[in-house]
Scaffold this active site. Structure first.
Site, PDB file in Angstrom:
ATOM      1  N   ASP A 137       0.844  -1.187   0.000  1.00  0.00           N
ATOM      2  CA  ASP A 137       0.000   0.000   0.000  1.00  0.00           C
ATOM      3  C   ASP A 137       0.882   1.242   0.000  1.00  0.00           C
ATOM      4  OD1 ASP A 137      -2.296   1.603   0.113  1.00  0.00           O
ATOM      5  OD2 ASP A 137      -3.268   0.267   1.559  1.00  0.00           O
ATOM      6  N   TYR A 144     -13.467   6.881 -13.992  1.00  0.00           N
ATOM      7  CA  TYR A 144     -13.470   5.783 -13.021  1.00  0.00           C
ATOM      8  C   TYR A 144     -14.134   4.542 -13.605  1.00  0.00           C
ATOM      9  CZ  TYR A 144     -14.470   3.035  -8.876  1.00  0.00           C
ATOM     10  OH  TYR A 144     -14.554   2.010  -7.972  1.00  0.00           O
ATOM     11  N   LYS A 185     -12.368   0.814 -14.771  1.00  0.00           N
ATOM     12  CA  LYS A 185     -12.794  -0.466 -14.208  1.00  0.00           C
ATOM     13  C   LYS A 185     -13.377  -1.389 -15.284  1.00  0.00           C
ATOM     14  CE  LYS A 185     -11.775   0.301  -9.842  1.00  0.00           C
ATOM     15  NZ  LYS A 185     -10.779  -0.517  -9.124  1.00  0.00           N
TER      16      LYS A 185
END
Length: 257
Positions: free
Chosen positions: A32, A153, A157
């Protein structure tokens, strides 16, 4: 005990997934941008390669599952959004593939139920999946205005889901599997910062399993589906997009399956 590598496992869906896996006794290595077992900016090529190198160093005998969960929402610049949501996810999955092959493992990607929305830019999806050149697409992304964030976005995806479907057969030939989950609106740090107006807009179409409430799905509900797809119980499942959205996709596309 299995060895899991996850990106974006510090908060939200990733944290719920990591914690559940650890409760089951599995080893989970979290990549991360902060507070991970390995810190990396996965929106950069250098950050991705560093993460891949670290996993190879730690687990030379292979890993059982790679969960590509790191992603950003529509409020960030388009260049960052596409670099992280699409290019990082696909490159890390391919980068981990030799380690997964050693243990006949699998990969689970986090997509979105917005991949079926009508405002997807199919021309951008074609550029991403057919050309797959980050430098070239970044030039396009630099011209995209901030107000196009939701389109970016969903498009990123959608491209990720298409890439997964296209590559799933070749993964199976290697003895590995690759699938994706498509969450609906979920309570995460990303959505908790929504204004009341934004949340009201997001719930314009009520979530069937939350009908009569103003609630989003819980992160644990998405985590459960990720863990299922990653487990031996899903050994016959490859190349699917599992919608975990409380029934929104079925409501909007009842004739499509």
């Amino acid at each position: 005990m299995a060895i899991y590598v996850i990106t974006g496992g510090t908060t939200g869906i990733g944290a719920a997934t990591r914690e559940k896996l650890q409760e089951q006794g599995h080893e989970v290595f979290n990549i991360d941008y902060k507070d991970g077992d390995y810190t990396a900016d996965l929106s950069s090529k250098e950050g991705r390669q560093g993460a891949i190198n670290e996993v190879f160093k730690r687990y030379p005998d292979g890993i059982d599952c790679f969960i590509s969960n790191a992603g950003v929402g529509p409020t960030v610049p388009a260049t960052t959004l596409f670099s992280l949501n699409y290019f990082a996810a696909t490159e890390l999955a391919e980068g981990m593939r030799p380690l997964l092959k050693k243990k006949r493992g699998n990969c689970v990607l986090t997509s979105s139920n917005s991949i079926t929305f009508p405002y997807i830019r199919k021309d951008w999806v074609d550029m991403l999946t057919n050309i797959h050149n980050e430098d070239s697409f970044t030039q396009i992304a630099q011209t995209i205005p901030p107000q196009a964030g939701p389109v970016c976005y969903s498009t990123s995806k959608h491209a990720l889901a298409r890439w997964m479907r296209r590559t799933s057969a070749s993964w199976a030939v290697d003895g590995t599997r690759i699938n994706a989950v498509a969450p609906g609106n979920t309570t995460t740090p990303m959505t908790q910062n929504m204004t009341p107006e934004q949340k009201e807009s997001a719930l314009l179409i009520p979530i069937p399993t939350r009908y009569g409430t103003k609630e989003f799905l819980d992160a644990e509900e998405i985590a459960n589906s990720i863990i299922f797809l990653s487990s031996p119980m899903a050994s016959g499942i490859n190349g699917i997009i599992l919608f975990v959205d409380g029934g929104i996709d079925a409501l909007l596309r009842s004739e499509r399956f």
